[in-house]
Write an enzyme that holds these catalytic residues in place. Sequence first.
Site, short mmCIF file in Angstrom:
data_model
loop_
_atom_site.label_atom_id
_atom_site.label_comp_id
_atom_site.label_asym_id
_atom_site.label_seq_id
_atom_site.Cartn_x
_atom_site.Cartn_y
_atom_site.Cartn_z
CD GLU A 131 68.24 -2.81 -17.90
OE1 GLU A 131 68.32 -2.80 -19.13
OE2 GLU A 131 67.66 -1.95 -17.25
N GLY A 271 61.52 -7.32 -24.34
CA GLY A 271 61.31 -6.95 -25.73
C GLY A 271 62.63 -6.84 -26.46
CG MET A 273 69.77 -5.68 -23.05
SD MET A 273 69.09 -4.70 -21.68
CE MET A 273 70.54 -3.75 -21.24
CD GLU A 274 69.05 -0.43 -22.42
OE1 GLU A 274 68.17 -1.26 -22.73
OE2 GLU A 274 69.09 0.15 -21.32
CG ASN A 275 73.14 -5.67 -24.59
OD1 ASN A 275 72.96 -5.71 -23.39
ND2 ASN A 275 72.47 -6.44 -25.45
CG HIS A 307 62.80 1.87 -25.80
ND1 HIS A 307 62.09 2.66 -24.94
CD2 HIS A 307 63.58 1.10 -25.02
CE1 HIS A 307 62.43 2.38 -23.70
NE2 HIS A 307 63.33 1.43 -23.71
CD GLU A 308 65.66 -1.65 -26.38
OE1 GLU A 308 66.57 -1.35 -25.61
OE2 GLU A 308 64.50 -1.93 -25.98
CG HIS A 311 67.86 2.69 -23.72
ND1 HIS A 311 67.61 3.46 -22.62
CD2 HIS A 311 66.93 1.69 -23.68
CE1 HIS A 311 66.57 2.96 -21.95
NE2 HIS A 311 66.13 1.90 -22.58
CD GLU A 330 64.34 1.29 -19.60
OE1 GLU A 330 63.66 1.63 -20.59
OE2 GLU A 330 65.39 0.63 -19.71
ZN LIG Z 1 64.47 0.66 -22.20
#
Ligand SMILES: [Zn+2]
Length: 864
Positions: A131, A271, A273-275, A307-308, A311, A330
Amino acid sequence: MTLSTTKESTTVNYLKDYRVPTYFIDEVDLVFDLHETHTTVTSLLRVRHNQLSHDPEKTLTLNGEELILESIKLNGKSLAAHQYQIDKNTLTISAMPDHAELEIVTQIFPQKNTALMGLYVSNQTYCTQCEAEGFRRITYFLDQPDVLAKYTTTIIADEKKYPILLSNGNLVDAGKLAQGRHWVKWKDPFKKPSYLFALVAGDFDLVRDQFKTISGRMIDLRIYVEKGTGDQAHYAIQAVKEAMRWDEKNYGREYDLDIYMIVAIGDFTMGAMENKGLNIFNTKYILAKPENATDEDYMNIASVIAHEYFHNWTGNRVTCRDWFQLSLKEGLTIFRDQSFSEDLFSKSVMRIRDVIDLRETQFPEDAGPLAHSVQPDSYIEINNFYTATIYNKGAEVLRMLKTLLGESVFRRGMDLYFARFDGQAVTIDDYIECMHEVSGIDLKQFKRWYTQAGTPTVTVVGEYHEAQQTYTLTFTQTCLATPNQLEKLPFLIPARIGLLDKEGHEILSEAVLHLKEASQVFTFKNITSVPLPSLFRGFSAPIKLNYHYTDEELFLLAKHDSDAFNRYEAIQCYLLNKLQSAKTDSAGVTALFQYLLQHETQDDFLLAEFLTVPSESYIGEQMAVIDVDGIHAKREGLMKSIAETLQDLFLEKYKQLHAATLQYEFNREAVAKRQLKNKCLSYLLLSPNNMALGKTQFLAALGQNMTDTLPALMGIVNQENAFREEALVIFYDFCKDDALMLDKWFAIQAACKLPDTLQTVKKLMAHPQFDLKNPNKVYALIGTFCHRNRVNFHVKSGEGYRFLREVVEKLDKLNPQVAARMLKPLTTWKRYDKERQALMREQLTILAKQKCSPDLYELITKSV
Ligand SMILES: [Zn+2]
C-alpha cells in the site's frame, strides 16, 4: 535508487479523471524465487476485458517500477519486442484479446530496496509493503484498488535461511527441492486488490493461540517475531482475541479465514499493514514486556492490532475504488479502533487523548499550505495523503454521523454497507448512501465534511430572558479559506449540549442540536435561572469553539459538568487563558489543581489528564504568530509554580500511589494509578530538590517496569544535575541490545529542553546504533527533535532548520516517504515571526532546487 525526475513529479492525479479499468485481472498466480542477489517473479495473470470501459483500442497498460523484464507471453506465446511497449513506469500491450493469459517474468532486487516499498529485505527477512503503490515494484500489474483478484503465491527459497515462507490466505501445498531449497504454496480464497498482497520469508519465533468465533469456528492465531523475542508477543496475541471478540459484539463481523498471522518487522515505515490474513507490523506495535514497554506502549499495541484486524472488513472485504476514497477505509477503521480502546481502557481518557492528537496534528494541517479535504480531489504522490486529515478527521466525521443518526440506526447503516458491498471496491458516496437509506436523513449537506477542507469556528452567544423564562443560544459558524477553496458553505454540525445552574446541577437533559445555517438560534423554555451552557460535549464536532466563559464559569464546569471531556476542556481553557495573558498569575491555577487533587478521587486516570498543562504546540496554534520562546518560558514558569505550591500534595499522592503500584500489572486500575503517580512525579522533578526521588524510582524500576523508569529518567535528563550523565549511561547499558528500548534512549535525549540538545542530536546521529535506513530510529531521534522539541528546533540561529534540511536530503535518497514525513515542520513556516519565516523558507528553497522524489516535490511546491 528511487529518485524520480522532476518531470514525473509534476503528474497530478484528479478524482474527476477516474475511469473504470479497461481490463480486469481475475486470477493471479505468482511464483517468487528468492536468491541472495535478486528475486525472480513469475506472474501468470488471467485477464478479462471490461465491457464498461469504452476502450475500442483494447489496450492494456500495466504499472511497473524498477523492474527488469525477462520475458512476456500472451496465451502461451512469447511476445516479440514490437508487440509491447515499455517505459520507466508502464508496460503497454495493444490489441489485446477479450480474455487472455499473460505470463510475465521479472527480476527485482529486494536487498537493495531501502524505500521499504514492494519486496525488501530487513534483517535477513524478506517482507513486503504494497500500500499504496508498492505492488508495481514487484511485477507489472494493474496496480489500482478497483482491480480485485484471487491470488495464489508460491515461494521458493533456501530452507536453512528461510524456513518460514508466508503469504495471504491458506497454506495449500509445500515441498523440498535440490540444493537445500524448499517451496510453499498459499491460496487466498478472497478477491483482493494488489495493495493487500503480502509475502514474508525468514526465520522467526512463533507465538500461537486460538480463537473460537461466534459461529464456533476455530481460528489459528500466529504471531511471528524475531528470534529471541517470542516472550514479548503474549500481550499482542491477547489483544488480537479482544479485537476479534469486540468486532463480533459491536459490528457483527466474524473473521473469515482459518488462520490469522502477524509478522513483526524492525524496518517498517508505517505502524502496521492489514494485508489479507497476513498483517505485517512494525515491531513497536507487537513487542512488549513490563521491563521494556510502557503502559502507553501496551495501549498502542492494542489499538494498532485492533485497527489492522478491523480492516479485514472495513478495507479488505469492502475496499476503496480509488485512493481518493482512502478515508473510507482509514477514517472508518480509526473510528472503530478508537471506540475499541475507549471500551478497553477508559472512555473519557481515550476520548481526551484522541482530541489532543487531532488538535495537535490535524488542526495545524487544516490551517496550513497542505490543507486538503477528507476526500481530496487531487494528489501528486498518494503516500503524502496518509494524513491526520484522512485518518483522524475522517474518524471524527463518522463519529458525528453516529451522533446524528443515533447508535442503532448507525449500526443498521453499517450492516447494510457490509451486506451490499462485500467483495467490492466502493466510494465514500456509497457509504453515505447506506446511512441515508437507513435513517431517511438528508446527508447532502453533511457530505461537505468530505469535500471542504479547513476547521470551522463556531461562535456561540447565550442570552437569558428573565421575563419569558427563556434562554437562547445563537450559533454562528465560519471556516477560513484553504488552498483552492476560497468560499465555504455551512457544515451540518451536531452540537451535543447541556445546561447547568449555578450550583452545577443539570437543568436540561442533554440534547443534540443540528447546526445547518451560517447562523442559527435555539430557544430553551422554562428556564428559571441564568444557565451555564456546556457546549459540544464529548467534542461532538471537530471545530474550534468560541464562547466567552468567565473564570468562575470555567471553574464551575471543571468541577461539576457531567461530561468528562467538557470538564477537561474547561480546565484547558482556563489554563490557556492564563498562559495567554500578559502576566501569568498562577494562584487560580494552583487553587484549581488543589481542588482536583483533593476531590477527584474516583478516576485517577482522568485526574492525570486534568492535571496536564496544554502542550507548547497547542498553545502556539492559538496564536496568530507562534511565539516559540515566550510560550516555552511561560509554560515552564507556570508548571514550576504549580509544582512549588502543591509540592506537599503531589508528594503525598505520589507516595500513596507508589505503595499501591509496586508490582507491575497491566490492567485498567493499575494503569490509572501509575499514570497519576507519574504525573505527580513529573511535577516533583521540576525541582532540583526532588532529584533523589527520581533517582530512586529510576534505579528501582529499571529492569522491572519501563512505565516507571521512563518518566523518572525524563525528569532527570531535562535538567543539569550530577546524576544526569550517569543515568543515561546506565539506561544505555541496559537497553543496548533491544532496538525498541534504544529508540527510547535516543528519543529522551532528543526531547531534552536544555539548550545544547541539537549538538547532542548531531552527535547521536553518528552513534553506531543509529541508522538512517531504519524508520523507527529516524522517528525517535530526528522526529522527536524536529517535531516535538519546539524550543530547540526553532532556535533563532536557524541551525535546527538547516539540520533538518540536510537530514531530509539524505533520507530522500533512501526512503522518500520517511523524508516527506520528516520535512513537515518546515512547511509550517508562515506561522512564525519574520526572521524564522525567512530562515525556514531558505531551507525549503535549497531543497526545491534539487532533484527530489515526488513525495518531497509535492510538499515543497505546495508550501513555498
Ligand atoms: Zn489503516
